[in-house]
Design a protein around this motif. Sequence first.
Motif, PDB file in Angstrom:
ATOM      1  N   ALA A  72       0.826  -1.213   0.000  1.00 42.14           N
ATOM      2  CA  ALA A  72       0.000   0.000   0.000  1.00 42.14           C
ATOM      3  C   ALA A  72       0.856   1.258   0.000  1.00 42.14           C
ATOM      4  O   ALA A  72       0.525   2.245  -0.655  1.00 42.14           O
ATOM      5  CB  ALA A  72      -0.932  -0.008   1.217  1.00 42.14           C
ATOM      6  N   GLU A  73       1.969   1.252   0.730  1.00 39.60           N
ATOM      7  CA  GLU A  73       2.817   2.443   0.784  1.00 39.60           C
ATOM      8  C   GLU A  73       3.376   2.783  -0.596  1.00 39.60           C
ATOM      9  O   GLU A  73       3.534   3.961  -0.938  1.00 39.60           O
ATOM     10  CB  GLU A  73       3.967   2.233   1.767  1.00 39.60           C
ATOM     11  N   PHE A 145       7.724   1.299   5.464  1.00 40.24           N
ATOM     12  CA  PHE A 145       7.026   0.148   4.882  1.00 40.24           C
ATOM     13  C   PHE A 145       6.679  -0.838   5.992  1.00 40.24           C
ATOM     14  O   PHE A 145       7.548  -1.386   6.650  1.00 40.24           O
ATOM     15  CB  PHE A 145       7.931  -0.508   3.831  1.00 40.24           C
ATOM     16  N   TRP A 146       5.354  -1.030   6.204  1.00 42.17           N
ATOM     17  CA  TRP A 146       4.834  -1.860   7.289  1.00 42.17           C
ATOM     18  C   TRP A 146       5.391  -1.408   8.635  1.00 42.17           C
ATOM     19  O   TRP A 146       5.505  -2.204   9.567  1.00 42.17           O
ATOM     20  CB  TRP A 146       5.134  -3.341   7.045  1.00 42.17           C
ATOM     21  N   GLY A 147       5.715  -0.107   8.739  1.00 49.95           N
ATOM     22  CA  GLY A 147       6.224   0.437   9.986  1.00 49.95           C
ATOM     23  C   GLY A 147       7.622  -0.011  10.339  1.00 49.95           C
ATOM     24  O   GLY A 147       8.071   0.214  11.472  1.00 49.95           O
ATOM     25  N   LEU A 148       8.332  -0.607   9.371  1.00 54.89           N
ATOM     26  CA  LEU A 148       9.647  -1.175   9.664  1.00 54.89           C
ATOM     27  C   LEU A 148      10.768  -0.575   8.823  1.00 54.89           C
ATOM     28  O   LEU A 148      11.832  -0.254   9.340  1.00 54.89           O
ATOM     29  CB  LEU A 148       9.624  -2.703   9.463  1.00 54.89           C
TER      30      LEU A 148
END
Length: 391
Positions: A72-73, A145-148
């Motif tokens: 999504a990002e 990306f995915w908070g990582l």
Amino acid sequence: MTAPLPSPGAPLQHYVSNAPFDPMSVEVMTDAQAKIHLASQTRLMWWKFKRHKLALASGIFLLLLYGMIVIAEFLAPYNLHTRNVDFIHSPPQRVHLFHDGQFVGPFVYGRQMKLDMGSLKRIYTNDRNDVEPLRFFCRGDSYRFWGLIEGNVHLVCPAKDGQMFLLGTDRLGRDVLSRIIYGARISLTIGLIGITISFVLGIVIGGLAGYHGGLFDLLVQRVIEVLQSLPSLPLWMALAAIMPVTWSPILIYFGITIILGMLDWTGLARSVRSKLLSLREEDYVLAAQLMGARSGRIIGRHLVPGFMSHLIATATISIPGMILGETALSFLGLGLRPPITSWGILLTEARSVSVIAFYPWLLFPMIPVILVILAFNFLGDGLRDAADPYR
């Protein structure tokens, strides 16, 4: 002449051929016939599913959506929280290919804003002298990306120092398209996690009640009747309201998911119970019991597969129901809370009639909700028919 009869008491002569048996010698089939008659159960189900064109298209559509939430990002033109204060409540921009009769490629026109002092409404007009070509596989807003993982690469970006709002912006100047893409991650996964909880409870409780009966079955039926007699929406609201406001957004997410799963198992449990009441009298169940199989193995390996088509149809109907439940709770302000973003939270921007009248593009998050629900229903019809390929 006839062969002499054997004398009384003499053993009968048996003639058995030791040559290997060739099943094709009994019935010779063409290649086309052999392809069908010797096909596996899975292949027969796939062939029947492909004949349901609408279900196949819905399955592809849902696969693309669930694949989209993984990246999504990258797909979103802007970061989830990027604010464009100069373009608050900006209407959607059209993508053009030709400018003054010449092919330019995908581009949007720049915009100028003026304030209507009578209605205090921002009025945007296109500047045809400001051509802003779109950029692809470009660097734009940074994200995790995915908070990582840190990143800033996007599929499509506006021109340098330009703007691109294909679905408009909200009251804070945030891009609606980007927020819909981010919101899909929450709205789509909440249905999968919820249906997993619902299926585990429904199959286990309904299976034990239908297989064993007795006092346990009586208690389960009374609990189901009580839960089903309660109005769904007020019950959701009551359970969602008791969650502490101090909880983090991720805890709220899992809390809403568990609530939706805990309240959706009753219909499935009743269906499983009614099926097992009839199937437990079959001869193969008695044979499994005589061979020492336990109840869990009999239910899981012999009884549940017998009505898999019904379970598939129930799952594909329950998932959109949970998506709607999350959307309704978030729309009422009792579900997920910012900074988590879902389609229901996005629709809270359009709760007043005046906002809908002036900024109708804020209703765009409703479109993916409708499409996903229709796709799940069409997919369920196809999978239900394919689960019984011999019918």
